[in-house]
Design a protein around this motif. Structure first.
Motif, PDB file in Angstrom:
ATOM      1  N   UNK A   1       4.421  12.412 -18.344  1.00 47.61           N
ATOM      2  CA  UNK A   1       5.304  13.545 -18.578  1.00 47.61           C
ATOM      3  C   UNK A   1       5.557  14.319 -17.287  1.00 47.61           C
ATOM      4  N   UNK A   2       4.534  14.476 -16.465  1.00 46.76           N
ATOM      5  CA  UNK A   2       4.687  15.223 -15.218  1.00 46.76           C
ATOM      6  C   UNK A   2       5.707  14.563 -14.304  1.00 46.76           C
ATOM      7  N   UNK A   3       5.683  13.231 -14.239  1.00 48.77           N
ATOM      8  CA  UNK A   3       6.619  12.535 -13.368  1.00 48.77           C
ATOM      9  C   UNK A   3       8.029  12.561 -13.934  1.00 48.77           C
ATOM     10  N   UNK A   4       8.152  12.485 -15.248  1.00 51.20           N
ATOM     11  CA  UNK A   4       9.479  12.450 -15.855  1.00 51.20           C
ATOM     12  C   UNK A   4      10.174  13.797 -15.766  1.00 51.20           C
ATOM     13  N   UNK A   5       9.409  14.878 -15.700  1.00 45.53           N
ATOM     14  CA  UNK A   5       9.975  16.223 -15.753  1.00 45.53           C
ATOM     15  C   UNK A   5      10.589  16.632 -14.420  1.00 45.53           C
ATOM     16  N   UNK A   6      11.523  17.584 -14.512  1.00 51.68           N
ATOM     17  CA  UNK A   6      12.121  18.187 -13.320  1.00 51.68           C
ATOM     18  C   UNK A   6      11.342  19.413 -12.878  1.00 51.68           C
TER      19      UNK A   6
ATOM     20  N   UNK B   1      12.289  14.042 -21.722  1.00 49.79           N
ATOM     21  CA  UNK B   1      12.188  14.871 -20.524  1.00 49.79           C
ATOM     22  C   UNK B   1      13.122  14.348 -19.436  1.00 49.79           C
ATOM     23  N   UNK B   2      13.180  13.045 -19.314  1.00 53.51           N
ATOM     24  CA  UNK B   2      14.026  12.429 -18.298  1.00 53.51           C
ATOM     25  C   UNK B   2      15.499  12.627 -18.612  1.00 53.51           C
ATOM     26  N   UNK B   3      15.850  12.581 -19.892  1.00 59.99           N
ATOM     27  CA  UNK B   3      17.239  12.690 -20.304  1.00 59.99           C
ATOM     28  C   UNK B   3      17.750  14.120 -20.221  1.00 59.99           C
ATOM     29  N   UNK B   4      16.892  15.093 -20.476  1.00 61.77           N
ATOM     30  CA  UNK B   4      17.313  16.485 -20.549  1.00 61.77           C
ATOM     31  C   UNK B   4      17.864  16.961 -19.208  1.00 61.77           C
TER      32      UNK B   4
END
Length: 1061
Positions: A793-798, A777-780
């Motif tokens: 996951x919530x924090x890593x997502x945009x 998620x962070x890389x995408x």
């Protein structure tokens, strides 16, 4: 047959580990049963000295730092593993491209160095610790054990606000006009002063708007500051001392007991056999990790001999050597990565920079032309025509003409408005950059469980079900309800098995019969879970195991038949069970294998020797298991998913499934979701990537296709193991497939998939809801988390989908809409705000005509009359074809291309400029000031006996008419640019347009009809007929544009269609 001894089993297990992991790198999830063979059966040393109950105490409620930290931790950990695997081939390349944090973590030797060596390095001892003098000196040199706030960089930010974009040009222009007013103005022109003041106002307004949209990192730092305990127990001067956690220094010997939170990174120097540490705050894994004195992993972030700041001791006790404090801890380093802004420009920022650069280059060329004409011709031939102050104002006028001053405000407003619209559609964008990046997404890699499926599993078929190896529990408050209505605590798989078991018998009775002795939790590496149990009647332990059939079935040597007797598992039985598993998997079932094994002659105690006991258990679980049964579980797709996939495919967005399920299961679920549209026999696998199609055809091998449609649709199912064998050319071929399912993937595989797609210029959206999804998620380019997902996951997502995956359609729709609306905004601003303002300056300098549009009115158009309407365009609804055309290519498609410039300047701009000139000079002609008397005059003229004041009054009115013509025609241009190809009559009405038009009208009336402005600003009252004629011109423009759009729709391959913006 005599059973092997425990020591032999342990040795065998270690040999298997060395064979299975030749690279040596692996990721540990919670309690990982695999251990480094260096330890063998070495016992952890136990501290013999007496310990009191005092230790580390936290006196305040800490803020959960998992909101900010876990994604970074997992990403760093995976980056280290990946770097190790590639080190032998591209070590130098890895060093050049890896993040600084990755390289630094990967090179740490605290976990591999000998304990005595570390004590010597820190000039401390295990018996007495640091001296008070040493601690004081270290505290002074390294600082307190607190995370430092990120540098505010207020000066740099302020400079960016003031001079970023067009700010520097506006600032220089304002200064030059002030100079033209005084001291160069003889006498000083009040109009120049007014122009300078307006330029300063616009400059400050843009800076203020940029400041308003800036976001600080205070939330992240607030969460980190609550992680450290207030008090802790250390060994100093040979005695145990309770000190403030902020005064811990490297070299301190720290006492750790049950319930303590570690205040710093430590290397364990002595541990009790049962000591365990909860790292869920970092890894998201629920099961605690056993502490160890010896290193258990070559990866610093995964080894069990390192304790990290913020983690908890849940059992046992230990002593640790403080290695790093404050910003130098893992948390501190991650904090800096988390709070630091991402490097590089977003696609939209790149486009804006390109546009600004283009505008500035053209502007500079035109200014050089003006100065050149003045210096080489006018100054010598017509010295009285343009003085130095007038030249300065002319150059500023060129700058003002070319710069669409309202564009930065319109862009930010457009992004903000679109983000608000998305939020109303249950799509939360965490940054404005996410909004515009969505429009370019052409690949969405979606996790299956909880994203495409409901994450509510039900058992559909079974042979034998074991309830004991199950971590799910019924909620006590709902135990009286029907089985299907009860609330269950546990993951979806265990919950499904529990419900089914309860429907056949009382689970509580089964569990009461067996007492759990030891557990090995399920993780995505092993893909199985173990429960060692003992019945009340027997002393012998039973190993009960459940997990993936492809992992456990080869380990089974026998099975329980229908009569309850154990029989050998022959080759034919293996094939039968494999066929059953494949059949269920092909129907979209998740298949779980259950097995057991009696344990005899256990050499280790599970309480006092947990690590050795676990290795022994893992060795015994590697062979001769007794197959109990198979369970088939269905995780039904969400009902809306097939339609969502269909819409996305129609929009040119490929949806790939990424899951940890078996290949056949993943393919079946993908078929139900519409991700795979081909029948099983037409789905490719990894072997199809080995040869090019031309090679196969030349060899006489032709693939069968069901229809002509299938020639354009290629599907493939890949496993995580397959991905590890691919080279770059095979990845190139794989990324061209229309439909892909990635099965049996690990977090590392997911991260690799995203990176490989990005390497091939794809804009990737990654969806997921679990801890393991965080790195990808962070890389995408756009990380998309589900609203019910983990905090990690919530924090890593945009972006967060608050409702369901179906909201992704609205997210993609409005991601494209914001880009479309920005193009419409620029297309609206360029004709009047740039092109039509430029020509009055050029005709003044080159042809000796009066500047028929004053510089002040140019500013009014750009920053007032046009700006409100440009902002209103951000509220335009999606056009009907927004999800039927392919996504834009972020690498090639320009926000402002030749097609848009041709339309805005070569079509609309030319019409507005010619009609504005015609109206202005027609009025002058009617008043006796003929065009022929002004053409190449290069001087003040007074034809037909007109006085200078009369000529000035006529020209002021003509300038105001030019201004009104542009303002009114822009109202119709506003309606023309609302759609790019569809008729404006078929587009939903934007009710914000009318207030914008009224605002422009009021601004025009304010500056034209207030008498006090006339003498100062050179404006004048415009006769009423010159308000209505531009309306006729504007209607003509609108009708012509409707005809152009009709030809585009009717003849999509015509020259007009190809030139359409």
């Amino acid at each position: 047959m005599e059973k092997p001894k425990a020591e032999a089993l342990v040795s065998t297990m270690n040999e298997l580990e060395r064979q299975a992991s030749p690279q040596g790198g692996r990721i540990r999830y919670a309690v990982d049963p695999r251990e480094d063979d260096r330890r063998g059966s070495r016992m952890n040393r136990i501290r013999s000295r007496s310990r009191d109950s005092m230790s580390i105490h936290s006196t305040r409620r800490s803020i959960d730092p998992s909101v900010a930290l876990p994604p970074q931790f997992r990403t760093l950990s995976f980056s280290i593993e990946e770097g190790k695997r590639k080190q032998a081939i591209e070590d130098e390349k890895r060093k050049a491209k890896s993040k600084p944090g990755d390289i630094e973590f990967g090179s740490m030797d605290y976990h591999t160095a000998n304990v005595d060596e570390l004590l010597s390095r820190y000039q401390t001892s295990r018996g007495s610790g640091l001296t008070g003098t040493q601690a004081a000196q270290l505290l002074k040199s390294v600082g307190q054990n607190v995370p430092s706030p990120p540098p505010s960089q207020w000066f740099r930010k302020t400079i960016g606000y003031l001079f970023g974009g067009f700010g520097a040009i506006l600032f220089v222009a304002a200064i030059l006009v002030f100079v033209a007013w005084k001291p160069l103005g003889q006498p000083p022109a009040v109009a120049n002063l007014a122009l300078a003041i307006v330029l300063v106002f616009v400059w400050v307004a843009q800076a203020a708007f940029s400041f308003w949209q800036d976001f600080s990192s205070s939330r992240v730092m607030a969460s980190i500051s609550g992680m450290l305990p207030d008090k802790c127990m250390v060994l100093r001067d040979g005695t145990q001392q309770q000190i403030d956690g902020r005064d811990i220094v490297p070299g301190d010997v720290l006492k750790i007991t049950l319930g303590n939170k570690l205040p710093a990174d430590v290397r364990f120097i002595e541990v009790s056999p049962d000591v365990r540490f909860d790292r869920s705050i970092l890894t998201g894994e629920a099961m605690p990790l056993l502490g160890s004195v010896e290193s258990t992993d070559s990866n610093y972030l995964e080894t069990a001999c390192i304790g990290m700041a913020g983690t908890h001791c849940v059992t046992g006790n230990a002593w640790g050597l403080v290695l790093e404090t404050g910003d130098r801890t893992i948390f501190g380093r991650i904090a800096k990565l988390t709070s630091a802004p991402k490097g590089g420009l977003t696609p939209l920022q790149t486009e804006i920079l390109y546009f600004v650069g283009l505008i500035v280059c053209i502007m500079l060329v035109m200014i050089i032309v003006v100065i050149g004409v003045w210096a080489g011709w006018l100054r010598k031939v017509h010295p009285d025509w343009i003085s130095v102050p007038i030249l300065i104002v002319d150059c500023v006028s060129v700058a003002v003409a070319f710069i669409p001053e309202g564009l930065p405000i319109a862009i930010t407003a457009s992004l903000t408005i679109t983000a608000s619209i998305m939020k109303r559609n249950n799509v939360l964008c965490k940054s404005l950059k996410t909004v515009e990046t969505l429009g370019a997404v052409d690949v969405i890699c979606s996790d299956k469980t909880g994203t495409l499926t409901r994450n509510i599993m039900a058992v559909t078929e079974y042979l034998v079900v074991a309830a004991v190896c199950n971590e799910a529990e019924f909620d006590a408050s709902t135990i009286h309800m029907q089985t299907g209505d009860r609330k269950v605590h546990g993951d979806a798989t265990d919950s499904a098995i529990l419900r089914f078991t309860e429907s056949l018998t009382k689970v509580s009775v089964l569990r009461a019969t067996w007492r759990s002795v030891y557990k090995v939790a399920f993780n995505s590496k092993n893909k199985f879970a173990i429960n060692i149990v003992q019945s009340d009647e027997e002393r012998q332990h039973q190993l009960m195991i459940k997990g993936a059939p492809d992992i456990l079935l080869p380990r089974c040597g026998s099975y329980i038949n229908t009569d309850g007797f154990v029989e050998r598992l022959e080759e034919q039985d293996h094939r039968t069970i494999e066929g059953m598993k494949d059949y269920w998997s092909s129907r979209g079932r998740r298949v779980i294998l259950l097995a057991q094994k009696p344990l005899e002659s256990m050499q280790f105690d599970s309480v006092s020797q947990p690590r050795e006991y676990e290795l022994d258990v893992m060795g015994r679980a590697s062979s001769e298991l007794i197959l109990v049964g198979l369970i088939a579980i269905v995780d039904p797709p969400r009902p809306e998913i097939p339609e969502v996939v269909r819409i996305l495919r129609g929009a040119g967005v490929r949806v790939f499934m990424v899951t940890g399920d078996f290949k056949l299961t993943a393919a079946a679920i993908a078929a139900e979701c519409g991700i795979i549209t081909q029948s099983q026999k037409f789905i490719d696998d990894v072997t199809n990537l080995a040869f090019d199609e031309d090679y196969l055809e030349s060899a006489g091998i032709k693939e069968k296709t069901p229809s002509a449609e299938s020639d354009r649709i290629h599907s493939i199912v890949m496993s995580g193991a397959d991905l590890e064998t691919l080279d770059d050319s095979q990845w190139d071929k794989l990324c061209r497939y229309d439909e892909i399912v990635f099965a049996r993937t690990t977090p590392e595989h997911k991260l690799r998939i995203v990176k490989e797609l990005q390497k091939r210029d794809h804009t990737v959206g990654m969806t997921g809801d679990g801890v393991n999804d965080a790195p990808s998620l962070k890389q995408a380019d756009v990380g998309i988390a589900m609203g019910g997902g983990s905090d990690v996951a919530l924090e890593a997502a945009d972006m967060v989908l608050l409702d369901s995956f179906a909201a992704i359609v609205e997210a993609v729709r409005y991601g494209r809409v914001v880009y479309d609306n920005l193009k419409k905004t620029i297309c609206y601003l360029l004709p009047a705000g740039s092109f039509s303002e430029f020509w009055p300056v050029i005709t003044n300098v080159v042809f000796g005509l009066p500047q028929i549009l004053s510089s002040f009115l140019m500013i009014i158009i750009c920053c007032f009359t046009d700006c409100a309407a440009a902002t209103a365009i951000a509220y335009e609804k999606p056009e009907a074809d927004v999800l039927t055309r392919p996504p834009r290519n972020a690498k090639k498609d320009r926000l402002v291309d030749w097609k848009l410039v041709l339309y805005a300047c070569g079509y609309i701009g030319v019409i507005e400029t010619l009609t504005s000139f015609a109206m202005a000079y027609w009025y002058a002609q009617q008043q006796g000031l003929t065009f022929s008397s002004l053409w190449f005059a290069f001087s003040s003229v007074t034809p037909n006996g007109l006085t200078t004041d009369e000529v000035t009054s006529i020209l002021n009115t003509a300038s105001s008419i030019y201004f009104v013509n542009l303002v009114v025609m822009q109202w119709f241009n506003l309606f023309a640019v609302r759609t790019r190809r569809l008729s404006v009559l078929n587009h939903r009405f934007n009710y914000y347009l009318l207030p914008a038009i009224i605002f422009a009208l009021l601004i025009a009336i304010l500056f034209l009809y207030v008498p006090k402005f006339h003498s100062v600003l050179g404006t004048s009252i415009v006769p009423v007929e010159y308000w209505f004629l531009p309306m006729a011109f504007g209607m003509g423009v609108l009708l012509l544009d409707e005809g152009r759009k009709y030809l585009i729709r009717t003849y999509p391959k015509s020259i007009i269609a190809k030139a359409a913006w």
